[in-house]
Design a protein around this motif. Structure first.
Motif, PDB file in Angstrom:
ATOM      1  N   GLN A   1      -3.651 -31.763  62.503  1.00 26.26           N
ATOM      2  CA  GLN A   1      -3.013 -31.151  61.635  1.00 26.26           C
ATOM      3  C   GLN A   1      -1.564 -30.958  61.827  1.00 26.26           C
ATOM      4  O   GLN A   1      -1.204 -29.574  61.255  1.00 26.26           O
TER       5      GLN A   1
ATOM      6  N   SER B   1     -11.718 -26.562  58.038  1.00 29.92           N
ATOM      7  CA  SER B   1     -12.056 -27.565  57.036  1.00 29.92           C
ATOM      8  C   SER B   1     -12.809 -28.714  58.330  1.00 29.92           C
ATOM      9  O   SER B   1     -12.648 -28.711  59.308  1.00 29.92           O
TER      10      SER B   1
ATOM     11  N   MET C   1     -13.345 -32.382  59.794  1.00 28.65           N
ATOM     12  CA  MET C   1     -12.508 -33.433  60.159  1.00 28.65           C
ATOM     13  C   MET C   1     -13.016 -34.699  60.456  1.00 28.65           C
ATOM     14  O   MET C   1     -14.246 -34.765  60.896  1.00 28.65           O
TER      15      MET C   1
END
Length: 495
Positions: free
Chosen positions: A285, A412, A414
């Motif tokens: 990220q 979140s 991945m």
């Protein structure tokens, strides 16, 4: 001697203990610790009075230090003091931030990250600390909060100038309340009414800090010691470490109270080999993370004998703090502790945080079965919690509850290939594939004829199953033991 410094009036006077100069930069500071003899002094008009001596600071190797300066919400501030507290889970630090001479805030540790808080006036009396049960909700100043932690804490040392000074060595209750807007309300119950501070999460990089401690400072002293179990050398690398494992015998060593005295340790067998080696560095990220810890955990739904397991990698970035990379049967995810506490429906089926609603996926008891590396909380093999995992599409939310603390994490899902690529393990990407990636990877290698044949077979099987179900008149139920994507054992909190 008083002098004008910008918009505020600084004050300097000789220490009553040793004669060295003691300076007050903030008008809100009533106490200070002499940097030379550690005398605790109180300012009384234009003179200083010695009221005791402060213990030596526990060197936490933080990037923060006195007189580091930054900006928060457009306002400049300077770190002028530091308070160090202990509690059953270890220690934590609060930095006193002088904003404009008339106000002081707190820059505090919070589950491996940071929170910036300002004093807030309590508009009505709050419940006694003894009545604030972890997990319960209560209203303060018209806002609903969840009690996230309730600990007995003790001031052990201080540095610089301080607006308040709890009695050294005297335990008092520190309660943390969090809400679904990402805020944390801290109550220090050493006074009546309690001192209250309201804060939110901050990133050190966003505070535009200057004057930070150089990373090379860690190397000058170092924190290394002999393993209390096998004698092998063990080096502590992180500022916030409260537990570390020996790389030779895998014992878990408690370093929450420092490494100068007797170290508690616990042996553990049957090491689990992580896919991503400790010390590995990868970009996820857009941020470069280092793997500093690893733990294997087992889960079991209440009333069910079946267990499921998953792995968690503790990631560290000097400016971002800590995050977790979670490897479960149902896929990979990346989560981080939340500052606030989501509001959860009484049934536990839904939760809401920062305006987004989540549906519960799993509810289960969790236990840590193996750990390796360093951790910012006092990790133990056999630690048990009750967890709830929620989801909204790829967005994840997880609750973890122990006797004295309620923690939440959010993040979140991945893609497994992205995780392998991040740590330059593309050659082993097949080992990273999980159940979530199976349908896509399988379909990509099939021709149209194969897919049509599979559909026909499934259709025939559905007809047969439907016929059998009609004849038997029974019903069936199913559950998923796909594991957790949000569980973590965060023993350290802001308080």
């Amino acid at each position: 001697m008083a002098e004008e410094t910008g918009a505020q009036r600084a004050y300097r006077a000789p220490c009553p203990g040793c004669g060295a100069p003691v300076e007050f930069r903030s008008a809100q500071s009533a106490f200070a610790v002499c940097p030379f003899c550690q005398s605790t002094v109180v300012r009384e008009g234009e003179t200083l009075a010695r009221i005791g001596k402060m213990a030596e600071l526990f060197d936490d190797f933080s990037p923060l230090q006195l007189f580091a300066a930054g900006r928060v919400d457009g306002q400049p501030f300077t770190l002028v003091g530091r308070l160090q507290y202990s509690y059953p889970g270890g220690r934590w630090t609060e930095w006193i931030a002088a904003l404009d001479g008339e106000r002081t805030g707190l820059l505090s540790e919070d589950n491996g990250a940071f929170v910036f808080s300002l004093p807030v006036e309590l508009q009505q009396p709050v419940a006694p600390a003894a009545d604030m049960r972890v997990g319960a909700t209560t209203a303060v100043n018209g806002q609903t909060y969840t009690v996230a932690s309730n600990e007995q804490v003790t001031l052990v040392s201080a540095q610089g100038e301080l607006p308040r000074l709890p009695d050294l060595g005297k335990p008092f209750a520190a309660v943390e309340l969090r809400n679904d807007q990402g805020q944390v309300l801290s109550l220090d119950c050493d006074t009546q009414p309690p001192g209250a501070y309201l804060g939110r999460a901050v990133r050190l990089e966003d505070l535009q800090l200057t004057g930070l401690r150089e990373e090379s400072t860690k190397d000058e002293k170092g924190r290394s010691f002999a393993c209390p179990n096998c004698g092998a050398p063990v080096a502590v690398n992180l500022a916030d470490s409260k537990s570390i494992t020996c790389g030779h015998c895998h014992s878990i060593i408690d370093v929450s109270q420092g490494i100068g005295g007797e170290l508690k340790h616990a042996e553990q067998d049957d090491p689990v080999r992580p896919l991503i080696a400790l010390g590995s560095v990868g970009t996820l990220q857009g941020v470069k993370w280092q793997v500093v810890g690893f733990q294997h955990r087992m889960g079991q739904e209440p009333g069910d004998d079946e267990e499921f397991g998953w792995n968690e990698y503790l990631l560290y970035n000097r400016k971002r703090g800590f995050s977790f990379l979670v490897d479960a049967e149902d896929g990979w995810s990346m989560v981080a502790p939340t500052t606030g506490a989501p509001s959860m429906a009484e049934s536990g089926n839904t939760a809401k945080y920062l305006g987004k609603s989540y549906q519960q996926q799993y509810a289960y008891n969790a236990e840590t079965t193996y750990v390796a590396g360093e951790f910012y909380w006092q990790v133990e093999r056999g630690q048990k919690t009750f967890n709830r995992d929620f989801a909204n599409g790829n967005a994840l939310l997880s609750m973890e509850r122990s006797a004295n603390e309620l923690t939440w994490s959010s993040g979140s899902k991945m893609d497994s290939a992205a995780v392998a690529a991040a740590f330059k393990l593309d050659a082993n990407k097949d080992m990273f594939k999980r159940a979530d990636a199976a349908p896509l990877s399988a379909a990509s290698s099939m021709g149209c004829g194969t897919i049509i044949l599979i559909i026909v077979v499934i259709f025939i099987l559905l007809i047969i199953l439907s016929t059998c179900s009609t004849r038997s008149g029974g019903s069936s139920s199913s559950r998923s033991s796909g594991g957790s994507y949000g569980g973590y054992s965060s023993g350290g909190s802001h308080k």
